[in-house]
Design an enzyme around this catalytic site. Structure first.
Site, short mmCIF file in Angstrom:
data_model
loop_
_atom_site.label_atom_id
_atom_site.label_comp_id
_atom_site.label_asym_id
_atom_site.label_seq_id
_atom_site.Cartn_x
_atom_site.Cartn_y
_atom_site.Cartn_z
N LYS A 157 -9.55 31.48 72.45
CA LYS A 157 -8.25 31.73 73.07
C LYS A 157 -8.02 33.22 73.29
O LYS A 157 -8.63 34.04 72.62
CB LYS A 157 -7.14 31.14 72.21
CG LYS A 157 -7.10 31.67 70.79
CD LYS A 157 -6.13 30.89 69.91
CE LYS A 157 -6.17 31.30 68.47
NZ LYS A 157 -5.79 32.67 68.20
N CYS A 209 -1.09 32.75 63.77
CA CYS A 209 -1.88 31.72 64.46
C CYS A 209 -1.89 30.39 63.73
O CYS A 209 -1.90 29.33 64.38
CB CYS A 209 -3.29 32.24 64.73
SG CYS A 209 -3.25 33.68 65.84
N HIS A 245 -1.35 42.91 74.68
CA HIS A 245 -1.57 42.40 73.32
C HIS A 245 -2.22 43.48 72.46
O HIS A 245 -1.95 43.59 71.27
CB HIS A 245 -2.45 41.14 73.39
CG HIS A 245 -2.69 40.47 72.09
ND1 HIS A 245 -1.68 39.92 71.33
CD2 HIS A 245 -3.85 40.23 71.40
CE1 HIS A 245 -2.19 39.39 70.24
NE2 HIS A 245 -3.50 39.56 70.25
N HIS A 288 -8.89 44.06 68.47
CA HIS A 288 -9.47 43.13 67.49
C HIS A 288 -10.12 41.97 68.23
O HIS A 288 -9.76 41.66 69.37
CB HIS A 288 -8.39 42.61 66.53
CG HIS A 288 -7.33 41.81 67.21
ND1 HIS A 288 -6.30 42.40 67.91
CD2 HIS A 288 -7.16 40.47 67.33
CE1 HIS A 288 -5.52 41.44 68.42
NE2 HIS A 288 -6.03 40.27 68.09
N HIS A 321 -10.96 37.97 72.80
CA HIS A 321 -10.29 38.82 73.76
C HIS A 321 -11.27 39.58 74.65
O HIS A 321 -12.14 40.28 74.16
CB HIS A 321 -9.39 39.83 73.03
CG HIS A 321 -8.30 39.19 72.22
ND1 HIS A 321 -7.48 38.22 72.71
CD2 HIS A 321 -7.91 39.42 70.94
CE1 HIS A 321 -6.61 37.86 71.78
NE2 HIS A 321 -6.85 38.58 70.69
N ASP A 362 -8.98 30.80 63.26
CA ASP A 362 -9.26 32.24 63.31
C ASP A 362 -9.81 32.85 62.02
O ASP A 362 -9.45 33.97 61.65
CB ASP A 362 -8.01 33.01 63.73
CG ASP A 362 -7.53 32.63 65.12
OD1 ASP A 362 -8.14 31.76 65.77
OD2 ASP A 362 -6.53 33.20 65.57
N ASP A 383 -9.84 33.91 68.23
CA ASP A 383 -9.41 34.91 69.19
C ASP A 383 -10.68 35.39 69.88
O ASP A 383 -11.68 35.67 69.20
CB ASP A 383 -8.74 36.10 68.48
CG ASP A 383 -7.24 35.96 68.35
OD1 ASP A 383 -6.70 34.87 68.61
OD2 ASP A 383 -6.60 36.97 67.99
#
Length: 188
Positions: free
Chosen positions: A101, A143, A57, A71, A51, A9, A49
């Site tokens: 992810k 993470c 979340h 984010h 999203h 990340d 990440d």
């Protein structure tokens, strides 16, 4: 023994100036880029990440433990790998893979991610014959911790290169390091 570097990340939103910027994020990106330039790995894997709609979340009133501000929204500049790391990846002759992810739920470990073909991180590592990993990235206390713990639980020889990580807060970072040590993850 095949060794991989897992870059967790190191994204724009997690570096200073990003939606969830962590102090030292840009320094980590530069250090990770230098590590990639040194070579010596059988595989380099990035996690991101990514999203789309991660449900609870994201929150307008985040607690910064389970809920967070918006984010790393898929397709935005904040979700992209930091430019220094991206340039190092483009210049390396080592094999490179990436997993994303957290599309529709919270995801902390890189082992919750999949590559463009739908293969999880465990499968990506297995296909390359990897049995040892060095883990670096952001954030040490979230993470990085989760990814290193999952690697160790999978029976992979796991080392966290602490100097190439940055944490959200000193207390949670120390707790993460203590837990990693307890679970027999090497810290260097």
């Amino acid at each position: 023994m095949a060794r991989a570097l897992i870059v967790v990340d190191v994204q724009n939103d997690f570096c200073e100036g990003g939606a969830l910027g962590v102090e030292g994020g840009h320094d980590v990106a530069r250090g990770v880029a230098a590590r990639i330039a040194e070579g010596g790995y059988d595989l380099v894997v990035t996690t991101q990440d990514w999203h789309v709609d991660p449900g609870t979340h994201w929150s307008t009133t985040p607690d910064f433990l389970d809920t967070w501000p918006v984010h790393c929204e898929a397709g935005t500049p904040g979700a992209e790998v930091h430019a220094d790391v991206a340039a190092a990846l483009a210049a390396t002759d080592m094999p490179v893979a990436g997993v994303r992810k957290g599309a529709y739920e919270a995801a902390y470990s890189g082992f919750e991610g999949v590559d463009a073909d739908g293969t999880g991180l465990a499968g990506v590592l297995a296909a390359a014959g990897v049995d040892a990993v060095d883990v670096v990235g952001i954030a040490t206390d979230h993470c990085v911790r989760a990814t290193a713990l999952d690697a160790r639980a999978a029976g992979i020889d796991t080392t966290v290169l602490v100097g190439l990580t940055a944490g959200v807060a000193p207390e949670t970072t120390q707790a993460a390091l203590d837990l990693l040590r307890e679970k027999e993850v090497r810290l260097v």
